[in-house]
Design an enzyme around this catalytic site. Sequence first.
Site, PDB file in Angstrom:
ATOM      1  CG  ASN A  10      -1.672   1.228   1.514  1.00 55.11           C
ATOM      2  OD1 ASN A  10      -1.836   1.826   0.531  1.00 55.11           O
ATOM      3  ND2 ASN A  10      -2.267   1.312   2.497  1.00 55.11           N
ATOM      4  CE  LYS A  12       0.008   3.236   4.624  1.00 60.78           C
ATOM      5  NZ  LYS A  12       0.322   3.276   6.173  1.00 60.78           N
ATOM      6  CG  HIS A  95      -5.694   1.437   5.351  1.00 59.45           C
ATOM      7  ND1 HIS A  95      -5.117   2.428   6.086  1.00 59.45           N
ATOM      8  CD2 HIS A  95      -4.651   0.660   5.093  1.00 59.45           C
ATOM      9  CE1 HIS A  95      -3.744   2.264   6.289  1.00 59.45           C
ATOM     10  NE2 HIS A  95      -3.592   0.958   5.780  1.00 59.45           N
ATOM     11  CD  GLU A  97      -2.815   5.132   7.024  1.00 63.64           C
ATOM     12  OE1 GLU A  97      -2.913   5.271   5.637  1.00 63.64           O
ATOM     13  OE2 GLU A  97      -1.977   4.925   7.352  1.00 63.64           O
ATOM     14  CD  GLU A 167      -3.353  -3.157   7.295  1.00 68.52           C
ATOM     15  OE1 GLU A 167      -2.461  -3.333   6.876  1.00 68.52           O
ATOM     16  OE2 GLU A 167      -4.072  -1.968   6.993  1.00 68.52           O
ATOM     17  N   GLY A 173       2.523   1.562  10.741  1.00 71.83           N
ATOM     18  CA  GLY A 173       3.426   2.729  10.546  1.00 71.83           C
ATOM     19  C   GLY A 173       3.983   3.174  11.961  1.00 71.83           C
ATOM     20  CB  SER A 213       5.581  -2.497  11.852  1.00 74.90           C
ATOM     21  OG  SER A 213       5.056  -1.143  11.860  1.00 74.90           O
TER      22      SER A 213
HETATM   23  C1  PEP Z   1      -0.765  -0.371   6.135  1.00 72.33           C
HETATM   24  O1  PEP Z   1      -0.607   1.056   6.164  1.00 72.33           O
HETATM   25  O2  PEP Z   1      -1.503  -1.094   5.727  1.00 72.33           O
HETATM   26  C2  PEP Z   1       0.580  -0.715   6.925  1.00 72.33           C
HETATM   27  C3  PEP Z   1       0.623  -2.008   7.035  1.00 72.33           C
HETATM   28  O3  PEP Z   1       1.613   0.195   7.018  1.00 72.33           O
HETATM   29  P1  PEP Z   1       3.175  -0.296   7.567  1.00 72.33           P
HETATM   30  O4  PEP Z   1       3.731  -1.663   6.979  1.00 72.33           O
HETATM   31  O5  PEP Z   1       3.987   1.118   7.457  1.00 72.33           O
HETATM   32  O6  PEP Z   1       2.928  -0.383   9.082  1.00 72.33           O
END
Ligand code: PEP
Length: 252
Positions: A10, A12, A95, A97, A167, A173, A213
Site C-alpha cells: 500500500n 498510500k 483501511h 486511515e 491490521e 507505521g 510494520s
Molecule cells: C498499512 O498501512 O497498511 C501498513 C501496514 O503500514 P506499515 O507497514 O507501514 O505499518
Amino acid sequence: MSRKVIIAGNWKMNKTAAEAKALVEELKPLVANLDADVVVCPTFTSLTAAVDAAAGSNVKVGAQNIHWAENGAFTGEISAEMLKEIGVEYVIIGHSERRQYFGETDATVNQRLKAALAAELTVMVCVGELLEEREGGLTEQVLGTQLRGGLADLSQQDMAQVVIAYEPVWAIGTGKTATPEMAEETHAYVRKVLVDLFGSETAETVRIQYGGSMKPGNSAELVGQVNIDGGLIGGASLKADSFAELIKNAVS
Ligand code: PEP
C-alpha cells in the site's frame, strides 16, 4: 489447506506516476520467480503507469479505495468500473486511515465491497482494533463487528474474490509489530468469524493478510503462522529491494 501467499504494497499518498513506473520496473525481476501473488497499490494518478510497467509480469496492480456508485454526482470519486477499465485487478477497502480520517464505516465498506465484486475486482478488506480496544479486551468484539458489517450479504461464491487484511491499528507505521503468536491468535479468531458467516469449507479458502510494520526481518515468522497467509505492507513496500526481500522471506 494450502492458500497461496498474497503480499500487497500500500503505497498510500506516495510515488508520482514516473516514480511508480520506476519502482514497478525495479521490482519485476526481483519477484519474478516467487510463488506469491504480488500486488502494488499506488495512488489513483499512478495506476496507469503501474499497470503499463507491470504488463506481462507477475506483479498485479490495486487501488486504495473506490466509490460504491457506478457513476453520478460524486465529485472527486472513482468507480470500480473506471479502475477495471484501466487494468486494475485489486482494491483495498476500509483501511484504518480511511476509517480514521475520511469517515469510513462498516456500512460504507460493505457498499464499496459490493461494487468492487460486481466489477470483478479482488478486494482486500481491512479490519483491526485500536490500542485502547486491545488493552480493554475488546479486540474480538471489534473485529467481529467489522467483519459482520463489512461482509454483510456476501455469498460463499463472493468470498473467492475477498481477502481479509487484519491490521492492528497500533502497529501501522509505528514500528510496533504484533508478535507472531499474538497475530496468529487474532487471525484464528478472524477465521472463526468467517466459519460462522460462510461455513468452514469457504472460510478455509479465504486468505488473511497481516499488516502492521511487517518488514524483511519478520515476514518469515509472521507468514509462517497457520492462519497468516500474507501481508499488507506500507513503509517496507516503497523500496523494491526491501519489498522483494520481505516477499522472498515470507514464501521461504
Ligand atoms: C498499512 O498501512 O497498511 C501498513 C501496514 O503500514 P506499515 O507497514 O507501514 O505499518
